[in-house]
Design a protein around this motif. Structure first.
Motif, PDB file in Angstrom:
ATOM      1  N   LEU A 119      78.630 -64.295  12.144  1.00 25.91           N
ATOM      2  CA  LEU A 119      77.234 -64.305  12.561  1.00 25.91           C
ATOM      3  C   LEU A 119      77.086 -64.845  13.979  1.00 25.91           C
ATOM      4  CD1 LEU A 119      74.417 -63.616  11.462  1.00 25.91           C
ATOM      5  CD2 LEU A 119      74.240 -65.965  10.616  1.00 25.91           C
ATOM      6  N   VAL A 120      77.937 -65.787  14.355  1.00 27.42           N
ATOM      7  CA  VAL A 120      78.003 -66.270  15.733  1.00 27.42           C
ATOM      8  C   VAL A 120      79.448 -66.150  16.213  1.00 27.42           C
ATOM      9  CG1 VAL A 120      76.121 -67.898  15.275  1.00 27.42           C
ATOM     10  CG2 VAL A 120      78.491 -68.720  15.228  1.00 27.42           C
TER      11      VAL A 120
ATOM     12  N   THR B 244      67.364 -64.593   0.460  1.00 30.38           N
ATOM     13  CA  THR B 244      67.367 -65.980  -0.028  1.00 30.38           C
ATOM     14  C   THR B 244      66.816 -66.956   0.999  1.00 30.38           C
ATOM     15  OG1 THR B 244      69.610 -66.466   0.778  1.00 30.38           O
ATOM     16  CG2 THR B 244      69.416 -65.517  -1.436  1.00 30.38           C
ATOM     17  N   GLY B 245      66.963 -66.625   2.280  1.00 33.48           N
ATOM     18  CA  GLY B 245      66.480 -67.517   3.335  1.00 33.48           C
ATOM     19  C   GLY B 245      67.280 -68.794   3.469  1.00 33.48           C
ATOM     20  N   ARG B 246      68.474 -68.831   2.905  1.00 26.33           N
ATOM     21  CA  ARG B 246      69.244 -70.078   2.952  1.00 26.33           C
ATOM     22  C   ARG B 246      69.711 -70.384   4.370  1.00 26.33           C
ATOM     23  NH1 ARG B 246      74.785 -69.817   3.169  1.00 26.33           N
ATOM     24  NH2 ARG B 246      75.812 -67.845   2.680  1.00 26.33           N
ATOM     25  N   LYS B 247      69.904 -71.661   4.636  1.00 23.15           N
ATOM     26  CA  LYS B 247      70.348 -72.098   5.951  1.00 23.15           C
ATOM     27  C   LYS B 247      71.839 -71.791   6.123  1.00 23.15           C
ATOM     28  CE  LYS B 247      67.093 -75.979   6.162  1.00 23.15           C
ATOM     29  NZ  LYS B 247      66.979 -77.462   6.257  1.00 23.15           N
ATOM     30  N   VAL B 248      72.169 -71.110   7.196  1.00 21.54           N
ATOM     31  CA  VAL B 248      73.568 -70.862   7.536  1.00 21.54           C
ATOM     32  C   VAL B 248      73.894 -71.711   8.757  1.00 21.54           C
ATOM     33  CG1 VAL B 248      75.313 -69.153   8.136  1.00 21.54           C
ATOM     34  CG2 VAL B 248      73.378 -68.504   6.691  1.00 21.54           C
ATOM     35  N   TYR B 249      74.649 -72.777   8.534  1.00 19.78           N
ATOM     36  CA  TYR B 249      75.012 -73.647   9.642  1.00 19.78           C
ATOM     37  C   TYR B 249      76.133 -73.004  10.468  1.00 19.78           C
ATOM     38  CZ  TYR B 249      72.015 -77.458   8.185  1.00 19.78           C
ATOM     39  OH  TYR B 249      70.915 -78.220   7.893  1.00 19.78           O
ATOM     40  N   ALA B 250      76.286 -73.497  11.681  1.00 16.31           N
ATOM     41  CA  ALA B 250      77.127 -72.846  12.685  1.00 16.31           C
ATOM     42  C   ALA B 250      78.560 -72.614  12.232  1.00 16.31           C
ATOM     43  CB  ALA B 250      77.106 -73.648  13.976  1.00 16.31           C
ATOM     44  N   GLU B 251      79.152 -73.581  11.536  1.00 13.39           N
ATOM     45  CA  GLU B 251      80.552 -73.418  11.136  1.00 13.39           C
ATOM     46  C   GLU B 251      80.718 -72.258  10.161  1.00 13.39           C
ATOM     47  OE1 GLU B 251      83.179 -77.182  11.164  1.00 13.39           O
ATOM     48  OE2 GLU B 251      81.232 -77.897  10.451  1.00 13.39           O
ATOM     49  N   GLU B 252      79.805 -72.142   9.183  1.00  9.14           N
ATOM     50  CA  GLU B 252      79.857 -70.984   8.286  1.00  9.14           C
ATOM     51  C   GLU B 252      79.534 -69.713   9.049  1.00  9.14           C
ATOM     52  OE1 GLU B 252      77.704 -68.946   4.381  1.00  9.14           O
ATOM     53  OE2 GLU B 252      76.967 -70.882   5.119  1.00  9.14           O
ATOM     54  N   ALA B 253      78.546 -69.801   9.951  1.00  8.37           N
ATOM     55  CA  ALA B 253      78.144 -68.633  10.737  1.00  8.37           C
ATOM     56  C   ALA B 253      79.307 -68.081  11.544  1.00  8.37           C
ATOM     57  CB  ALA B 253      76.976 -68.999  11.656  1.00  8.37           C
ATOM     58  N   GLU B 254      80.150 -68.969  12.065  1.00 10.78           N
ATOM     59  CA  GLU B 254      81.330 -68.523  12.809  1.00 10.78           C
ATOM     60  C   GLU B 254      82.313 -67.819  11.873  1.00 10.78           C
ATOM     61  OE1 GLU B 254      84.481 -70.405  16.000  1.00 10.78           O
ATOM     62  OE2 GLU B 254      83.943 -71.592  14.246  1.00 10.78           O
TER      63      GLU B 254
ATOM     64  N   TYR C  96      71.472 -74.059  12.899  1.00  9.16           N
ATOM     65  CA  TYR C  96      71.492 -73.237  11.696  1.00  9.16           C
ATOM     66  C   TYR C  96      70.501 -72.095  11.829  1.00  9.16           C
ATOM     67  CZ  TYR C  96      67.468 -76.206  10.346  1.00  9.16           C
ATOM     68  OH  TYR C  96      66.275 -76.883  10.315  1.00  9.16           O
ATOM     69  N   LEU C  97      70.768 -71.036  11.030  1.00  6.07           N
ATOM     70  CA  LEU C  97      69.981 -69.801  11.131  1.00  6.07           C
ATOM     71  C   LEU C  97      69.453 -69.414   9.753  1.00  6.07           C
ATOM     72  CD1 LEU C  97      72.946 -69.413  12.819  1.00  6.07           C
ATOM     73  CD2 LEU C  97      71.593 -67.601  13.840  1.00  6.07           C
ATOM     74  N   PRO C  98      68.208 -69.681   9.449  1.00  7.37           N
ATOM     75  CA  PRO C  98      67.624 -69.210   8.187  1.00  7.37           C
ATOM     76  C   PRO C  98      66.715 -67.993   8.403  1.00  7.37           C
ATOM     77  CG  PRO C  98      66.368 -71.084   9.007  1.00  7.37           C
ATOM     78  CD  PRO C  98      67.380 -70.725  10.075  1.00  7.37           C
ATOM     79  N   GLU C  99      66.927 -66.956   7.616  1.00  7.47           N
ATOM     80  CA  GLU C  99      66.030 -65.794   7.640  1.00  7.47           C
ATOM     81  C   GLU C  99      64.909 -66.061   6.630  1.00  7.47           C
ATOM     82  OE1 GLU C  99      65.928 -63.532   9.699  1.00  7.47           O
ATOM     83  OE2 GLU C  99      67.894 -62.873  10.374  1.00  7.47           O
ATOM     84  N   ILE C 100      63.844 -66.659   7.090  1.00  7.69           N
ATOM     85  CA  ILE C 100      62.829 -67.200   6.185  1.00  7.69           C
ATOM     86  C   ILE C 100      61.699 -66.230   5.849  1.00  7.69           C
ATOM     87  CG2 ILE C 100      63.286 -69.557   6.920  1.00  7.69           C
ATOM     88  CD1 ILE C 100      60.806 -69.341   8.729  1.00  7.69           C
ATOM     89  N   PHE C 101      61.788 -65.001   6.308  1.00  6.70           N
ATOM     90  CA  PHE C 101      60.684 -64.054   6.150  1.00  6.70           C
ATOM     91  C   PHE C 101      60.226 -63.910   4.698  1.00  6.70           C
ATOM     92  CE2 PHE C 101      62.625 -62.657  10.153  1.00  6.70           C
ATOM     93  CZ  PHE C 101      61.501 -62.488  10.953  1.00  6.70           C
ATOM     94  N   ALA C 102      61.196 -63.695   3.781  1.00  7.62           N
ATOM     95  CA  ALA C 102      60.833 -63.423   2.391  1.00  7.62           C
ATOM     96  C   ALA C 102      60.077 -64.582   1.752  1.00  7.62           C
ATOM     97  CB  ALA C 102      62.087 -63.093   1.574  1.00  7.62           C
TER      98      ALA C 102
END
Length: 260
Positions: free
Chosen positions: A179-180, A165-175, A130-136
């Motif tokens: 995103l992937v 939001t920094g929410r977790k984007v798991y691979a299936e949604e990312a595809e 999963y890919l979270p953009e946690i900066f904020a």
């Protein structure tokens, strides 16, 4: 350079670069960033290497900046210098590399680790990743090219949502959202990576390098500028030995044997 925090494993016509700090989920410090830069530079200088696979050791791909490595005095962190001298050169080196970079996303890719994955050309992800953009969430903004790569992949509305939001984007949604490139079962990750590697080690390295360069160059260009660029690059491609081999192989109904 002697690598202490990454593994640089040369295979036949490709190389695997592994961030090797599993005890801190492959968090990035200055030593790791320097070694990654040197590893991509080394790969770029080799005429034998056709593609690069980038991954992390253990359960994570990369958890981002090692916050413990920047010191206890939070007000004295040299953000400008760290980004200017370490992160930016690495990302530019990856983009300038005229070889495909395949990200083997084996697990968590957070913060700068997410940016590192997005700077790759192809991302193949385990469904456990999963890919979270946690900066904020810690009062910071995306860096290491995140503001460039994220909206390019998924557009502004989704990029804004994920960045804030920094929410977790798991691979299936990312595809699904682009995103992937591909999401696979964790035990199928190596096989999926091998399929891409096989494609690139047998492709025209010259043509693939030109395509990567053109796609990056085209960002922000007008249609006329793109058409002019295509004319120049097609001339370069057409004068290369790979074009002769490709056409000859097509006529002879065989697989081409590219030497570049």
């Amino acid at each position: 350079m002697e690598f202490k925090h990454i593994n640089y494993t040369l295979q036949e016509y490709w190389v695997e670069i592994v961030i090797n700090r599993p005890e801190v989920y492959n968090a990035l410090n200055l030593e790791v960033l320097k070694e990654l830069f040197a590893a991509f530079e080394k790969a770029g200088k080799s005429s034998e290497i056709r593609c690069v696979v980038l991954t992390g050791m253990g359960a994570a791909f990369c958890s981002g900046q090692d916050l413990k490595a920047v010191g206890q005095d939070l007000e004295a962190i040299p953000f400008r210098e760290i980004i200017r001298d370490y992160y930016n050169p690495l990302i530019l080196k990856m983009q300038a590399l005229q070889k495909p970079i395949i990200c083997k996303l084996n697990g968590l890719a957070a913060g700068a680790g997410c940016s590192l994955a997005l700077a790759s050309d192809v991302i193949v992800a385990s469904k456990e990743a999963y890919l979270p953009e946690i900066f904020a969430h810690i009062g910071l903004v995306m860096d290491a090219g995140g503001n460039y790569f994220l909206p390019k992949r998924i557009g502004y509305p989704l990029a804004f949502e994920l960045a804030t939001t920094g929410r977790k984007v798991y691979a299936e949604e990312a595809e699904k959202i682009g995103l992937v490139n591909k999401a696979v079962e964790h035990d199928q990750l190596d096989a999926a990576i091998s399929q891409y590697v096989e494609i690139y080690v047998n492709a025209s390295a010259h043509a693939v390098g030109l395509i990567k360069e053109m796609l990056h160059e085209s960002a922000g260009m007008s249609l006329q500028e793109v058409l002019d660029m295509e004319m120049v690059y097609q001339h370069k491609a057409g004068k290369h030995q790979d074009f002769i081999e490709g056409i000859t192989a097509f006529i002879e109904k065989r697989k081409p044997r590219f030497n570049s």
